[in-house]
Design a protein around this motif. Sequence first.
Motif, PDB file in Angstrom:
ATOM      1  N   SER A 126       3.849  -0.409   1.731  1.00 50.17           N
ATOM      2  CA  SER A 126       3.094  -1.713   1.488  1.00 50.17           C
ATOM      3  C   SER A 126       1.825  -1.400   1.559  1.00 50.17           C
ATOM      4  O   SER A 126       1.211  -1.011   2.514  1.00 50.17           O
ATOM      5  CB  SER A 126       3.739  -2.556   2.650  1.00 50.17           C
ATOM      6  OG  SER A 126       2.911  -3.941   2.593  1.00 50.17           O
ATOM      7  N   TRP A 127       1.106  -1.895   0.618  1.00 51.46           N
ATOM      8  CA  TRP A 127      -0.278  -1.598   0.548  1.00 51.46           C
ATOM      9  C   TRP A 127      -1.059  -2.918   1.462  1.00 51.46           C
ATOM     10  O   TRP A 127      -2.125  -2.564   1.887  1.00 51.46           O
ATOM     11  CB  TRP A 127      -0.876  -2.244  -0.875  1.00 51.46           C
ATOM     12  CG  TRP A 127      -0.719  -0.940  -1.820  1.00 51.46           C
ATOM     13  CD1 TRP A 127       0.219  -0.963  -2.982  1.00 51.46           C
ATOM     14  CD2 TRP A 127      -1.069   0.501  -1.877  1.00 51.46           C
ATOM     15  NE1 TRP A 127       0.361   0.384  -3.482  1.00 51.46           N
ATOM     16  CE2 TRP A 127      -0.704   1.240  -2.894  1.00 51.46           C
ATOM     17  CE3 TRP A 127      -2.155   1.203  -0.887  1.00 51.46           C
ATOM     18  CZ2 TRP A 127      -0.853   2.501  -3.162  1.00 51.46           C
ATOM     19  CZ3 TRP A 127      -2.484   2.400  -1.339  1.00 51.46           C
ATOM     20  CH2 TRP A 127      -1.778   3.037  -2.356  1.00 51.46           C
ATOM     21  N   THR A 128      -0.212  -3.769   1.634  1.00 45.41           N
ATOM     22  CA  THR A 128      -0.733  -4.669   2.584  1.00 45.41           C
ATOM     23  C   THR A 128      -1.075  -4.054   4.103  1.00 45.41           C
ATOM     24  O   THR A 128      -1.812  -4.245   4.840  1.00 45.41           O
ATOM     25  CB  THR A 128       0.089  -6.214   2.883  1.00 45.41           C
ATOM     26  OG1 THR A 128       0.084  -6.689   1.531  1.00 45.41           O
ATOM     27  CG2 THR A 128      -0.665  -7.273   3.809  1.00 45.41           C
ATOM     28  N   ALA A 171      -3.521   7.341   5.988  1.00 43.83           N
ATOM     29  CA  ALA A 171      -2.895   6.776   5.276  1.00 43.83           C
ATOM     30  C   ALA A 171      -2.165   7.708   3.963  1.00 43.83           C
ATOM     31  O   ALA A 171      -0.945   7.637   3.713  1.00 43.83           O
ATOM     32  CB  ALA A 171      -3.747   5.857   4.260  1.00 43.83           C
ATOM     33  N   ALA A 183       1.975   8.256   3.865  1.00 37.31           N
ATOM     34  CA  ALA A 183       2.612   8.036   2.404  1.00 37.31           C
ATOM     35  C   ALA A 183       3.460   9.453   2.158  1.00 37.31           C
ATOM     36  O   ALA A 183       4.476   9.343   1.392  1.00 37.31           O
ATOM     37  CB  ALA A 183       1.386   7.937   1.529  1.00 37.31           C
ATOM     38  N   PHE A 230      -1.057  -1.010   4.669  1.00 35.29           N
ATOM     39  CA  PHE A 230      -2.154   0.114   4.465  1.00 35.29           C
ATOM     40  C   PHE A 230      -3.621  -0.523   4.751  1.00 35.29           C
ATOM     41  O   PHE A 230      -4.358   0.005   5.450  1.00 35.29           O
ATOM     42  CB  PHE A 230      -1.870   0.939   3.292  1.00 35.29           C
ATOM     43  CG  PHE A 230      -1.170   1.988   3.312  1.00 35.29           C
ATOM     44  CD1 PHE A 230      -0.118   2.060   2.510  1.00 35.29           C
ATOM     45  CD2 PHE A 230      -1.370   3.089   4.530  1.00 35.29           C
ATOM     46  CE1 PHE A 230       0.754   3.124   2.216  1.00 35.29           C
ATOM     47  CE2 PHE A 230      -0.241   4.116   4.378  1.00 35.29           C
ATOM     48  CZ  PHE A 230       0.779   4.077   3.278  1.00 35.29           C
ATOM     49  N   GLY A 231      -3.618  -1.676   4.194  1.00 39.45           N
ATOM     50  CA  GLY A 231      -5.031  -2.426   4.275  1.00 39.45           C
ATOM     51  C   GLY A 231      -5.257  -2.749   5.912  1.00 39.45           C
ATOM     52  O   GLY A 231      -6.261  -2.509   6.346  1.00 39.45           O
TER      53      GLY A 231
END
Length: 615
Positions: free
Chosen positions: A181-183, A155, A159, A185-186
């Motif tokens: 998008s953090w979604t 990650a 980034a 990444f999750g």
Amino acid sequence: VMPRGFWFPDPTIRIWTAQPLREGSRSGNYALVGRAAPGMSPEHMEPQLAAITRFLGENFQYPAQWDKTKNAALTPVRSYLLGSLTPVLTATLAAMAVLLLMACANVAALMLGQVDRRTTEFAVRTALGAERRRLTQQLVAEAVLVGLLAGAAGAVLAAAGFRLLVGALPLGAWAERATLSWTLFGTAMAVAVVAAVAVSLVPAFALWRGELRGALARSRTSGIAGRGMRMESALVVGEAALAVLMAAGAALLIRSVVKLYAIDPGFEPAGVAVANVTFPAQMQDAQRIRVLGELARQAVALPGAQAASVSQKLPLTGGGNSFDIGIPGHPELDGTTTFFRVVSRDYVQTLGMRVRQGRGFVSTDRADSTGAIVITQSLAAKYFAGRDPIGQRITGGFGGGTVVGVVDDVAEAKLTDEPAPAQYLLYDGSPYTADNQSLLVRMKPGGDPEALLPALRRLVERAAPGVAVQELTTMDRLFTKAVGPARQMMGLLSIIAVLALVLGAIGIYGTISHFVDGRRREFSIRIALGLAPRRVVWQVVRRGAGPVLGGLVLGAAGLLVLARVLASFLYHVGTADPVSLAGAGAALLAVGLVAAWVPAYRASRSDPALALREQ
């Protein structure tokens, strides 16, 4: 359409005005746009589409090649403007999934080696009362921890290199709006954890099946009893199959792109700078023609410029204007249509078009009904078969003219399209000049068109203050774009193929190293008894070559499936191309043999006395 009397050079400002539709207008440059009612999908508009095509067929007589009543379809506006990304993303995700599987197989093989090395530890803990369930939980916990750390590291790298990553992906125009998008990444972190748990099940399975009670009584076991190295070999076979699959897929795209670049576009794209400009709506056609002529005259005086011209439409950009065409004495040809391009006199020289008959435009050519026209070879073959087209009259369009030259067919839209008959007319006689025009400058041999682009912008700003520069580009860029998503997919898949080969090499090296370490005492005794070291190397390398050859067979079968996914990107390359498969197989075999040779050579150099003392 910009409103009359106003011009905003700021591209963020948009003002729209309605353009009245004239009943007598023959312009076909209109697009029908509609919005589906709330809750309705475009599929529900099929009856309306059928009614529209029926109306067009009843009121207009279309030439066969421009028949609007055939193959009518609804296209989502996003796909119309930016193109469909479904095939590209499907191929990309499939390649990423293959890479993930290879990484998982690699880690699983390495963990199997760790289980073998820790056999004594597990045997002691079992003797002290530890249940295998607890040992399995430890393996899973270690794998999850590694997965979390690896996911976090990935990650951070993603980034940090986000723009580089987006540029490598075949996203086209969508890349400009790509954001972190953090979604996602999750989701990626969850995938890493799930993959780690799945990988941990392989050594856990080996641990459950292994016999630990006799481990303390055995000296230097070669692994958990009864398991041998069949599981590691199976993982190497899978890795080899996936590696050859990726390498062959990349080879297919490379061969396809090479063939696309070999297509003759009908002109020489190298060394041509382009400035696409937009005229204010209030500027009259006569004034536009004067401005365009002045821009071309000043552009040819720029440092390093060899020729300059203007055009209403560039090659390789799709679409274009068409008019009816007539040949005096051949009434059977009346009503047919061809593309036409409105250009300045130096257009043929600027683009490097090849003149096959006659000549290009010269300064004395007139632009009226008896003036000069240059046509393409396909137009000459269609309308002047068996006759010399030079000096022949053409009517229609802006009034027609006399053919003075025949040039090669030019790729108007896609490189792979069939040649389209076209004629080139001079600006001077054009009764209509579009808002969007292109200024082209050919550099002298050795000149860099990219370096000329800032000077072109300054030239337009100075010589035509009311004209906006819409885009600065080069014909080389347009040609590369015309090659299509195959080129970007080729780059991405080539990177993935290299990574796949590296992972395959690591997997083979790790498995053979484990094999050598487990049998080091055996090899030492055999060398002490007189076995030649080269025989040891041969035996170890042969063991590594077996799974690689098995992977080649499986990879060849899998290529038939992958090729179907890549079929839309291929050009004149078969989905079962033997050259691509042979190249991928040779690359994997070479990598595999080198990876197996390193531990084999180390085994052949072992000191028998030292190995026996360690026992």
